[in-house]
Design a protein around this motif. Sequence first.
Motif, PDB file in Angstrom:
ATOM      1  N   ILE A 100     -16.325  -0.920  -2.060  1.00 49.48           N
ATOM      2  CA  ILE A 100     -17.102  -0.054  -2.967  1.00 49.48           C
ATOM      3  C   ILE A 100     -18.422   0.335  -2.302  1.00 49.48           C
ATOM      4  N   ALA A 101     -19.117  -0.654  -1.736  1.00 50.20           N
ATOM      5  CA  ALA A 101     -20.428  -0.391  -1.134  1.00 50.20           C
ATOM      6  C   ALA A 101     -20.315   0.587   0.028  1.00 50.20           C
ATOM      7  N   ARG A 102     -19.240   0.461   0.803  1.00 45.65           N
ATOM      8  CA  ARG A 102     -19.048   1.370   1.934  1.00 45.65           C
ATOM      9  C   ARG A 102     -18.857   2.811   1.447  1.00 45.65           C
ATOM     10  N   ARG A 103     -18.125   2.958   0.346  1.00 43.40           N
ATOM     11  CA  ARG A 103     -17.918   4.299  -0.197  1.00 43.40           C
ATOM     12  C   ARG A 103     -19.223   4.910  -0.700  1.00 43.40           C
ATOM     13  N   LEU A 104     -20.122   4.069  -1.193  1.00 42.44           N
ATOM     14  CA  LEU A 104     -21.428   4.565  -1.626  1.00 42.44           C
ATOM     15  C   LEU A 104     -22.230   5.090  -0.435  1.00 42.44           C
ATOM     16  N   VAL A 105     -22.150   4.397   0.696  1.00 43.33           N
ATOM     17  CA  VAL A 105     -22.858   4.858   1.903  1.00 43.33           C
ATOM     18  C   VAL A 105     -22.298   6.227   2.332  1.00 43.33           C
ATOM     19  N   ILE A 106     -20.977   6.353   2.307  1.00 44.93           N
ATOM     20  CA  ILE A 106     -20.355   7.625   2.693  1.00 44.93           C
ATOM     21  C   ILE A 106     -20.765   8.729   1.732  1.00 44.93           C
ATOM     22  N   SER A 107     -20.751   8.427   0.421  1.00 44.36           N
ATOM     23  CA  SER A 107     -21.134   9.428  -0.576  1.00 44.36           C
ATOM     24  C   SER A 107     -22.588   9.862  -0.394  1.00 44.36           C
ATOM     25  N   SER A 140     -24.292  10.151   2.285  1.00 40.44           N
ATOM     26  CA  SER A 140     -24.467  11.080   3.405  1.00 40.44           C
ATOM     27  C   SER A 140     -23.659  12.359   3.217  1.00 40.44           C
ATOM     28  N   GLU A 141     -22.466  12.242   2.612  1.00 44.14           N
ATOM     29  CA  GLU A 141     -21.601  13.415   2.491  1.00 44.14           C
ATOM     30  C   GLU A 141     -21.992  14.320   1.337  1.00 44.14           C
ATOM     31  N   ASP A 142     -22.339  13.738   0.187  1.00 50.84           N
ATOM     32  CA  ASP A 142     -22.524  14.529  -1.028  1.00 50.84           C
ATOM     33  C   ASP A 142     -23.977  14.719  -1.441  1.00 50.84           C
ATOM     34  N   ILE A 143     -24.877  13.866  -0.960  1.00 51.04           N
ATOM     35  CA  ILE A 143     -26.289  13.970  -1.338  1.00 51.04           C
ATOM     36  C   ILE A 143     -27.118  14.397  -0.141  1.00 51.04           C
ATOM     37  N   THR A 167     -27.313  10.588 -10.094  1.00 51.40           N
ATOM     38  CA  THR A 167     -28.402  11.391 -10.672  1.00 51.40           C
ATOM     39  C   THR A 167     -29.224  12.128  -9.616  1.00 51.40           C
ATOM     40  N   SER A 168     -28.916  11.934  -8.343  1.00 52.32           N
ATOM     41  CA  SER A 168     -29.642  12.621  -7.269  1.00 52.32           C
ATOM     42  C   SER A 168     -29.190  14.069  -7.134  1.00 52.32           C
ATOM     43  N   PRO A 169     -30.071  14.947  -6.626  1.00 52.55           N
ATOM     44  CA  PRO A 169     -29.616  16.297  -6.255  1.00 52.55           C
ATOM     45  C   PRO A 169     -28.575  16.199  -5.153  1.00 52.55           C
ATOM     46  N   LYS A 170     -27.718  17.204  -5.056  1.00 52.97           N
ATOM     47  CA  LYS A 170     -26.571  17.127  -4.149  1.00 52.97           C
ATOM     48  C   LYS A 170     -26.645  18.189  -3.047  1.00 52.97           C
ATOM     49  N   SER A 171     -26.172  17.792  -1.867  1.00 51.93           N
ATOM     50  CA  SER A 171     -26.044  18.729  -0.747  1.00 51.93           C
ATOM     51  C   SER A 171     -24.995  18.204   0.222  1.00 51.93           C
ATOM     52  N   ASN A 172     -24.147  19.094   0.692  1.00 54.44           N
ATOM     53  CA  ASN A 172     -23.188  18.705   1.742  1.00 54.44           C
ATOM     54  C   ASN A 172     -23.443  19.495   3.023  1.00 54.44           C
ATOM     55  N   SER A 173     -24.707  19.922   3.236  1.00 49.97           N
ATOM     56  CA  SER A 173     -25.007  20.759   4.393  1.00 49.97           C
ATOM     57  C   SER A 173     -24.809  20.003   5.713  1.00 49.97           C
ATOM     58  N   ALA A 174     -25.125  18.704   5.749  1.00 47.65           N
ATOM     59  CA  ALA A 174     -24.914  17.933   6.981  1.00 47.65           C
ATOM     60  C   ALA A 174     -23.416  17.778   7.258  1.00 47.65           C
ATOM     61  N   TYR A 175     -22.657  17.533   6.201  1.00 45.87           N
ATOM     62  CA  TYR A 175     -21.191  17.416   6.309  1.00 45.87           C
ATOM     63  C   TYR A 175     -20.597  18.707   6.855  1.00 45.87           C
ATOM     64  N   ALA A 212     -30.551  16.623   0.572  1.00 37.24           N
ATOM     65  CA  ALA A 212     -31.199  16.911  -0.705  1.00 37.24           C
ATOM     66  C   ALA A 212     -32.037  15.729  -1.169  1.00 37.24           C
ATOM     67  N   ASN A 213     -31.642  14.523  -0.759  1.00 38.94           N
ATOM     68  CA  ASN A 213     -32.403  13.313  -1.079  1.00 38.94           C
ATOM     69  C   ASN A 213     -32.078  12.246  -0.045  1.00 38.94           C
ATOM     70  N   PRO A 214     -32.745  12.270   1.101  1.00 29.89           N
ATOM     71  CA  PRO A 214     -32.442  11.306   2.165  1.00 29.89           C
ATOM     72  C   PRO A 214     -32.615   9.852   1.741  1.00 29.89           C
ATOM     73  N   ASN A 215     -33.405   9.597   0.684  1.00 32.66           N
ATOM     74  CA  ASN A 215     -33.564   8.221   0.211  1.00 32.66           C
ATOM     75  C   ASN A 215     -32.251   7.639  -0.289  1.00 32.66           C
ATOM     76  N   ALA A 216     -31.308   8.496  -0.639  1.00 29.45           N
ATOM     77  CA  ALA A 216     -30.018   8.008  -1.131  1.00 29.45           C
ATOM     78  C   ALA A 216     -29.327   7.142  -0.083  1.00 29.45           C
ATOM     79  N   MET A 217     -29.443   7.526   1.184  1.00 29.65           N
ATOM     80  CA  MET A 217     -28.836   6.739   2.251  1.00 29.65           C
ATOM     81  C   MET A 217     -29.503   5.366   2.355  1.00 29.65           C
ATOM     82  N   LEU A 218     -30.833   5.330   2.189  1.00 31.60           N
ATOM     83  CA  LEU A 218     -31.552   4.056   2.234  1.00 31.60           C
ATOM     84  C   LEU A 218     -31.120   3.151   1.082  1.00 31.60           C
TER      85      LEU A 218
END
Length: 424
Positions: free
Chosen positions: A274-281, A283-286, A325-333, A289-295
């Motif tokens: 589960i935690a690994r999928r959160l890391v992927i999400s 970077s892929e979906d946020i 609840t974060s803004p979303k962006s897949n521009s890096a993906y 738009a909110n780099p803190n999401a990766m942290l």
Amino acid sequence: MTPLAERLRPKTLDEYIGQKHLVGPGAILRKMIDAGRISSFILWGPPGVGKTTLAQIIANKLETPFYTLSAVTSGVKDVREVIERAKSNRFFSQGSPILFIDEIHRFSKSQQDSLLGAVEQGTVTLIGATTENPSFEVIRPLLSRCQLYVLKSLEKEDLMELLQRAVTTDHILKERKIELKETTAMLRYSGGDARKLLNILDLVVSSEANDPVVITDEIVTERLQQNPLAYDKDGEMHYDIISAFIKSIRGSDPDGAVYWLARMVEAGEDPAFIARRLVISASEDIGLANPNAMLIANACFDAVMKVGWPEGRIPLAEATIYLATSPKSNSAYIAINNALELVRETGNLPVPLHLRNAPTKLMKQLGYGDNYKYSHDYPGHFVKQQFMPDELKKRRLWEAQDNAAEQKHAERMKALWGEDKFKK
């Protein structure tokens, strides 16, 4: 009674359905098998696409000893015992014995380490099967000694061929009068998984006492609602739930995301999964738009590894809600996919001379590093120069999306490079 999926398991490549990119005429695995020599490899793909079956077919075709280990039940001792047996059963007229390890991603580092010498020396030819990305789960020394082949979910045509084969060739089903009047529901519920499809067919046919058995979408839906686990005997619903979990985060629904998280926690899902999928999400979906999401996602992973269950559910919930609840962006993906596609199209274009290092006198004489401008020597630590190969100098790969963080980056790029380079 033997399950339908087992009764229909192919014995030869000609009976094997799907994966034409690997075993079709002229495909890489087909060539190796026909030549009678294979190297170690790992098969990565979703459940029910034929990983185990393919390994067995290869062993039968090559007429070589075949050993199987399950990463769920085997330890280092089991691995060493199999390797010793493989050594004693090796004949000069044969290729290396094949060691097939199902769910190799569940092997610990020490278990994987115990395989290295045998694979490197050719004592065994390793075939691993995994539903998880080997880059995360297989140690680098072992991964570097194996080819990686990706198996795909079966296409509609593959699944229809499998259904027809089942009702016409299976020694039990062909005794029944079965009409595949509608197949949309069966295909939808199977999700490209051959085993799940055959489980559904078996369930529907066995629930009908009289012939003919006319299969419709309504009947399939009704039977599955009555017995939802009958087509999910190996816990494959876990892939549907993780999909719903990620899509709820992507869709900015914290309630849906936490619900699917609870489903996984209650079912005893591996917290690292589960935690690994959160890391992927993150970077892929946020992404930007909110780099803190990766942290946050990485901190969640670390926390879960430290505290385990049941407390690990709390940082998982915290990270899940934050990501949803974060803004979303897949521009890096999109950018990396665009870049990979461009590299595949254009090949190994030469690096411009001014971007090359010049550690030797000859390289300096050849012009390596000439005219390179050191950014920190210029106002604002920026100076215009070319960083792409000559043939691609006008190509764009990253596009800022419509969110506050990326628009700030985009405005900076326009200010540095000018409107033409970074206009949307």
